[in-house]
Structure formats: C-alpha cells, structure tokens
Design a protein around this motif. Structure first.
Motif: not given
Length: 327
Positions: A148-164, A122-124
C-alpha cells in the motif's frame, strides 16, 4: 490469454484461532469459550475452497510466513489440497494470525489480527513469481501494508505485462484512506473486483445509504466508472450484484438461513469470492457466477472453520438447480 490457466492467489497467509464463545462481552467483562479450533485462514480460505470446487484447477499460493508451527500448518494444508507453494516466502517474523471470536448465539464474528510475517511481503516477492495462471487474485489487499504505497501501480502494471488478469477482494478496515488513496486510483489496472457491501460503501463514499438492490447496483456501476476493466461484484447477506464494462448489470438473491442453524459465518465471504472467481475464470455468465458464489457461501455456514464446509462443483451445481428452481 487462452494458453494461461489457473489462479495465483496473492495475500495474507495466516492461521485462524477460532473460539466459540457464549456471547461477546462488554469491555472489561468475561465470557466463556466452549470450543477452540486452529485453521488456516486469510488467502488460504479462497484457495482451499477453489481446490475442493475443482481439483483440476491449477492453484498457486503466494505470501509470507514465519519459521513456526503456524507457518508449517499452512504449508502442510496447502500440500494436502495440491496447491503449489513455490511462491510462499519464509521471513524472520511470526506467521500472521487472527483470533476469531464466534458468538454461539448468532454466528457473528469479531477479529483480532496480528500482521506478523506479511509485514515484510513486498512487490519484489510478487514480481519474481513464475506462474502461468490466468488470474492473479489479491486477497485481503488492505492487510498487506508493504503493497500500500506508490509501488502498487508499478506492481499491477508489471503483472498486466506478464499476461495476468488481475482480481482483488478487500477487507473492512478503520483506515478508510487505504480505499481512497491506494485502492481507488489503481482500479484502472484491475480486471475484477469482488467485495461486500460495507467495502463498496467505503470505496464509493456512500456509507450513509441504505443497502438495497438499487444501491448495490449503483455502487457497482460507480466502481466500474472508477476504471475497473471488466467486472465488479458486490455481495451482502440478502443479494449479490454484478456489473461489467459492457454495461450489463444483474442481481441475484441469496437463500437466507435461520440464525439458529448457522454454525459460523467465518469464511462465508471468502467462499462467495471463490465461487465468483471460478465463474470469472471459466467465463461463466454473470448470473451463473453469482449463483455459484451464493452456493459456496451457503454450504460454508454449517462449519466452525472457514473451509470445512467447502463442496465440489457437482454438489454446488445440484444445489443451484434445486434452489433456484424454487424462485
């Protein structure tokens, strides 16, 4: 970003049960199996190819495995390749596997996949990863249903914010809504897309168009227009194209191998992806990136497993100089 180094590979951790068959049978008919091998597959193909390409490149693997022999095989092989497995999670389902039928006459493959442990990834799990990699690469994203659900956007944003920087590759699946409902809307959060021609046709809804250099370039440009932040690469047996947000677009031909000389095409796309991902990580030119991808795919064709044909950067570089000087 200059302080970040290496690649975090996020994806389907599975074991390939590769079976070389006399021919692919019609439904209800029988064929004979001449060779059986068991190898790590899925996301590990990419990581093990990268480990062989550059033994100094920091690599981290993340996914879910079961408490079984296939899961142990993945961990053992990862350790042998000096890949960090701290972000591999144990779950109470069998490890994912794919039965791969390899036609001994053509090298073509047919796949029967069991999702298993990855159903619970999972995203978690991903957002808890502590890693200093430069690129987070999602391998076989359509085979990770929990993402593959509405959490995907938040996951990608979270990784962006971590610097990836974020990279994806895909896999051809019958459910095309995965591409239109989940992949395409999230492309603005993705830096690199590395896919084959079939996946590009589904993503751009150009499935009825003939594959040629012009079509490949147009599809790459379309995917950039969908919002990809940096580079789109599309490959097929004859060519590969790359297009970036700077409006640079190039095409590099591959080197065809006689079908009689091909042992298996299993993992060839993963090998190409590994070469391109390394080129992007190293800030190589688009042309050199595609050439590296082609070289790794070429060497992959002469082994029944997905990674036994992997070579070092030095071997790949020498092959590139030799082969592309002939053009």
């Amino acid at each position: 970003m200059a302080d970040r180094n290496g690649i975090l590979a996020i994806g389907n951790l599975l074991v390939d049960h590769a079976m070389q068959i006399a021919e692919y049978p019609a439904e209800s008919m029988l064929t004979t199996i001449s060779k059986v091998e068991r190898h790590c597959g899925g996301c590990t193909n990419l990581v093990f190819d990268l480990a062989t390409l550059d033994e100094k490149l920091p690599l981290t693997l993340s996914g879910a495995i079961g408490k079984d022999a296939d899961g142990e095989l993945i961990l053992t092989q990862a350790k042998a390749h000096n890949v960090n497995t701290d972000a591999v999670y144990w779950v109470d389902l069998p490890t994912s596997f794919t039965d791969v039928m390899i036609n001994s006459q053509t090298g073509d493959r047919t796949f029967f996949h069991y999702i298993g442990a990855m159903e619970n990834y999972s995203p978690e799990h991903i957002l808890l990863i502590n890693c200093g990699a430069k690129i987070a690469h999602f391998a076989y994203l359509p085979l990770m249903p929990a993402l593959l659900n509405n959490q995907l956007t938040a996951l990608l944003q979270g990784l962006n914010q971590q610097g990836f920087l974020i990279s994806i590759d895909l896999v051809s699946v019958n459910d095309k809504t995965i591409f239109t409902q989940y992949i395409r809307p999230n492309l603005p959060y993705i830096d690199f897309v590395i896919i084959n021609d079939v996946e590009a046709q589904i993503l751009t809804e150009r499935e009825n168009e003939e594959i040629n250099p012009a079509t490949l370039q147009q599809m790459a440009k379309d995917i950039i227009q969908f919002g990809v932040k940096n580079t789109v690469i599309i490959h097929c047996p004859k060519w590969a194209v790359a297009c970036n947000a700077k409006n640079e677009s190039i095409i590099v031909p591959s080197f065809m191998v006689d079908k009689k000389d091909i042992v298996s095409t299993l993992g060839a796309g993963d090998a190409f992806c590994a070469g391109c991902l390394y080129g992007l990580h190293q800030d190589m030119s688009l042309t050199d990136t595609l050439k590296l991808g082609h070289s790794l795919a070429y060497f992959n064709l002469f082994s029944i497993s997905a990674t036994d044909g992997a070579v070092s950067f030095g071997v790949a570089k020498n092959w590139i100089v030799k082969m592309y000087n002939k053009i």
